[in-house]
Design a protein around this motif. Structure first.
Motif, PDB file in Angstrom:
ATOM      1  N   HIS A  87      10.238   2.079  10.371  1.00  0.00           N
ATOM      2  CA  HIS A  87      10.305   3.365   9.678  1.00  0.00           C
ATOM      3  C   HIS A  87       9.743   3.222   8.266  1.00  0.00           C
ATOM      4  N   ASP A  88       8.950   4.196   7.843  1.00  0.00           N
ATOM      5  CA  ASP A  88       8.340   4.187   6.518  1.00  0.00           C
ATOM      6  C   ASP A  88       9.316   4.812   5.516  1.00  0.00           C
ATOM      7  N   PRO A  89       9.889   4.027   4.617  1.00  0.00           N
ATOM      8  CA  PRO A  89      10.839   4.592   3.647  1.00  0.00           C
ATOM      9  C   PRO A  89      10.250   5.728   2.825  1.00  0.00           C
ATOM     10  N   ASP A  90       8.955   5.673   2.548  1.00  0.00           N
ATOM     11  CA  ASP A  90       8.323   6.706   1.721  1.00  0.00           C
ATOM     12  C   ASP A  90       8.198   8.046   2.438  1.00  0.00           C
ATOM     13  N   ALA A  91       8.354   8.022   3.769  1.00  0.00           N
ATOM     14  CA  ALA A  91       8.197   9.249   4.544  1.00  0.00           C
ATOM     15  C   ALA A  91       9.526   9.911   4.895  1.00  0.00           C
TER      16      ALA A  91
END
Length: 263
Positions: free
Chosen positions: A51-55
């Motif tokens: 999972h992309d934390p920034d998204a």
């Protein structure tokens, strides 16, 4: 009964995140309902599990501040465990929590609404002894300390053990030290064995078996968005499967923990 285990060491690079991801996957493979909690503002656990934390629109940051229910933030992972993710916003939560009464109990309160849905909760604490780590220790039943088998690895262990003692005295009397997990272990060298003997003798702590070997598969797994148990068989994955079996025998049947003979 839900078991909540905090994985903590204020020193970085000791395989905390690897341990949470891999042990969580091994426990899920053994049929347990597992929740992983990312308390590190760097979001390494969140990223390594795909999972992309920034998204992400919300994370454990909003949960700790009481703005969002934990159940609304949960994500699924390839290996089976559910994930309470982290984003860089979590760095600001520490300052905001400092201004609140009962700040050490924020995570315990949040997990109380969902803990019954899981058999095991694993908390990936940040590499510090600040408010976030205190939240992890206050919410946990037990604490596991990953420790790399390298020179000066024990620096800071004494401080962490004092912090655990403070938490036991003030915010969480039921917290127990499960033990130290040797990581980055190279069985071919006397150096790794010497480090284990030093740590065991210096602090009088249990060393959990098996030691986790040094292998490139951990880095490869993180890059692929899954744990080391996903994909082809490897020695790192097997070590975490053995550790999971060790813990389950202890938790379920009251068996003594299998420990490393530090010589």
């Amino acid at each position: 009964m839900t078991r909540t285990l905090a994985v903590a060491n204020q020193k970085g690079g000791v395989a905390k995140t690897t341990t949470v991801a891999s042990l969580g996957a091994a426990l899920a493979a053994a049929g347990r309902r597992v929740l992983l909690v990312d308390l590190d503002p760097q979001g390494s656990l969140t990223f390594s599990l795909g999972h992309d934390p920034d998204a992400l629109e919300s994370s454990v940051h909003e949960v700790l501040l009481g703005d969002v229910a934990a159940s609304d933030v949960l994500l699924e992972t390839v290996d089976g465990p559910s994930l309470l993710p982290a984003t860089i916003d979590l760095a600001g939560a520490e300052a905001m929590l400092l201004m609140r009464a009962g700040r050490e109990f924020a995570l315990r309160r949040a997990l109380g609404t969902i803990a019954a849905d899981f058999d095991v909760v694993l908390i990936d604490c940040p590499p510090s002894l600040g408010v976030l780590t205190l939240n992890g220790l206050t919410a946990a039943d037990e604490v596991l300390v990953p420790l790399q088998c390298e020179t000066l690895a024990h620096r800071g262990v004494g401080q962490l053990l004092r912090t655990v003692a403070d938490v036991q005295a003030i915010t969480n009397p039921g917290l127990t030290l499960l033990g130290v997990l040797p990581t980055l272990y190279d069985a071919r060298t006397t150096h790794s064995r010497d480090v284990l003997a030093d740590v065991s003798g210096r602090y009088g702590v249990d060393l959990l078996a098996p030691p986790i070997p040094r292998t490139v598969r951990f880095a490869e797994a993180s890059a692929s968005g899954s744990s080391v148990l996903h994909g082809r068989k490897n020695k790192g994955g097997e070590a975490y499967r053995q550790l999971a079996a060790n813990l389950l025998a202890h938790w379920d049947g009251g068996a003594d923990l299998v420990l490393v003979d530090a010589g």
